[in-house]
Design an enzyme around this catalytic site. Structure first.
Site, PDB file in Angstrom:
ATOM      1  N   CYS A   1     -11.053  22.554 -25.555  1.00 34.87           N
ATOM      2  CA  CYS A   1      -9.815  22.413 -24.299  1.00 34.87           C
ATOM      3  C   CYS A   1      -8.965  23.488 -24.350  1.00 34.87           C
ATOM      4  O   CYS A   1      -8.215  24.468 -23.155  1.00 34.87           O
ATOM      5  CB  CYS A   1      -8.939  21.675 -24.454  1.00 34.87           C
TER       6      CYS A   1
ATOM      7  N   HIS B   1      -2.012  21.452 -21.130  1.00 34.28           N
ATOM      8  CA  HIS B   1      -3.472  20.872 -21.017  1.00 34.28           C
ATOM      9  C   HIS B   1      -3.256  19.586 -20.893  1.00 34.28           C
ATOM     10  O   HIS B   1      -2.626  18.720 -21.116  1.00 34.28           O
ATOM     11  CB  HIS B   1      -4.009  21.175 -22.525  1.00 34.28           C
TER      12      HIS B   1
ATOM     13  N   ASN C   1      -8.743  15.409 -16.971  1.00 35.97           N
ATOM     14  CA  ASN C   1      -9.343  16.403 -18.413  1.00 35.97           C
ATOM     15  C   ASN C   1      -9.976  16.854 -18.435  1.00 35.97           C
ATOM     16  O   ASN C   1     -11.260  16.838 -18.077  1.00 35.97           O
ATOM     17  CB  ASN C   1      -9.043  15.366 -19.688  1.00 35.97           C
TER      18      ASN C   1
END
Ligand code: UT7
Length: 324
Positions: A114, A251, A281
């Site tokens: 990520c 994030h 996500n």
């Protein structure tokens, strides 16, 4: 000193939307649980034929280049982040190069799960600040739904697909400051070990290892401990006050993670923009998708101070501080 300033932003989200109610027909879950525990209401899902990490990256890149008002031929480096590429080689960056008409420039991909966009961004800045590039295209592109176990309600509700891109150009300004970390010792709680291979599907346990595996509670604990500590370390190392920061662009993994981090840092939640409700996500794509939305909504002003931070498989985590 010379540093990279973001002069263009673009994103691509596939048109197909999966709502929490849609998911409740696939696994034993419901809108109330997902909303309360994650903040997610819906996510974009790649079309099995039309959308791949590389094609979504190309669309985001073209949008960012148009926003920057430059021609592809002005780009001298492309760095793409992805954990879910559809191409083994050429890299996603090379695919993008072909689509944007930047023939001859340097191209490579990074995989830092990520935090990949932050890794790519810091690499781009290092090229610019060392005088090795003037105009750089940085991307995050992910097709996570290809790697999700649609029978595991603990993970499949979280993820979505998409891509985001930023054009950086060398200008006089404040240096990009960053810290990036990893800890394989703690990596067992989040991994995807194997790529699908047709002849290995019958091997015991192989197919399972091609799905993303996550112990959510473990990851949650890691993030709410390490990320605030990292941002504190960043502000001390580079001597800035968190009060000077205009936006904490994080994030988008879980609304509760962002709320807990804001609280630990003693910073108003208003400084933490969020779009997780609409995207889920999207791993390394989440930050450039959010930045693009902020720009479209008029929330980014030249000179704004930004902290970006992300965390994910590895385990990896990182943060940087720069001027928009
Ligand atoms: O990109 C970075 C990587 N990932 C992350 O950042 C994820 C970090 N972790 C999280 O976001 C959260 O841990 C989750 C959203 C994944 C899970 O939330 P949680 O509050 O930690 O739930 P939990 O795993 O502790 O589960 C609580 C309960 C369990 O039931 P019991 O054992 O209490 O009866 C689960 O079985 O909720 C149940 N549960 C669900 N119920 C309805 C788990 N998933 C679901 C679901 N719908 N989708």
């Amino acid at each position: 000193m010379l540093t990279g300033k973001i002069i263009g932003l673009g994103s691509y989200l596939p048109p197909k939307i999966l709502t929490n109610d849609d998911l409740s027909k696939i696994v034993d879950t419901n809108d109330e649980w997902i909303t309360e525990r994650t903040g997610i209401k819906r996510r974009h899902i790649a079309d099995a034929v039309e959308d791949k990490a590389s094609t979504m990256a190309c669309k985001a890149a073209l949008a960012a280049i148009e926003d920057a008002g430059i021609s592809g031929s002005e780009i001298d480096l492309i760095v793409a982040a992805s954990t879910t590429p559809d191409v083994v080689f050429p890299s996603i960056a090379c695919c993008v190069q072909g689509a944007v008409g930047a023939d001859g420039c340097a191209c490579f991909d990074v995989n830092s799960a990520c935090p990949g966009f932050i890794a790519a961004y810091n690499t781009a800045q290092s090229y610019i600040e060392s005088g090795n590039a003037k105009t750089v295209l940085v991307l995050g592109a992910e097709c996570l739904t290809n790697f999700v176990d649609w029978e595991d309600r603990g993970t499949c509700i979280l993820f979505g697909d998409g891509a985001g891109a930023a054009v950086l150009r060398a200008e006089e300004g404040m240096k990009n400051s960053f810290i990036m970390k990893a800890s394989m010792n703690r990596g067992a709680c989040l991994h995807c070990e194997a790529m699908k291979q047709p002849k290995r599907v019958d091997e015991e346990g192989f197919l399972k290892s091609t799905f993303m595996y996550m112990q959510g509670r473990e990851v949650f604990r890691f993030v709410v401990t390490e990320v605030p500590a990292l941002i504190d370390e960043l502000s001390k190392k580079y001597e800035f006050d968190l009060g000077e920061v205009d936006h904490f662009v994080f994030h988008q993994a879980n609304r509760r993670i962002i709320e807990a981090t804001a609280k630990k840092l003693g910073v108003s939640l208003e400084k933490f923009p969020m779009n997780i409700q609409d995207t889920g996500n999207t791993s390394s794509a989440s930050i450039p998708i959010l930045l693009t939305q902020m720009k479209k909504e008029g929330k980014l002003k030249k000179g704004d101070k930004i902290v970006m931070s992300s965390f994910g498989g590895g385990l990896t985590w990182g943060a940087n501080y720069f001027e928009y």
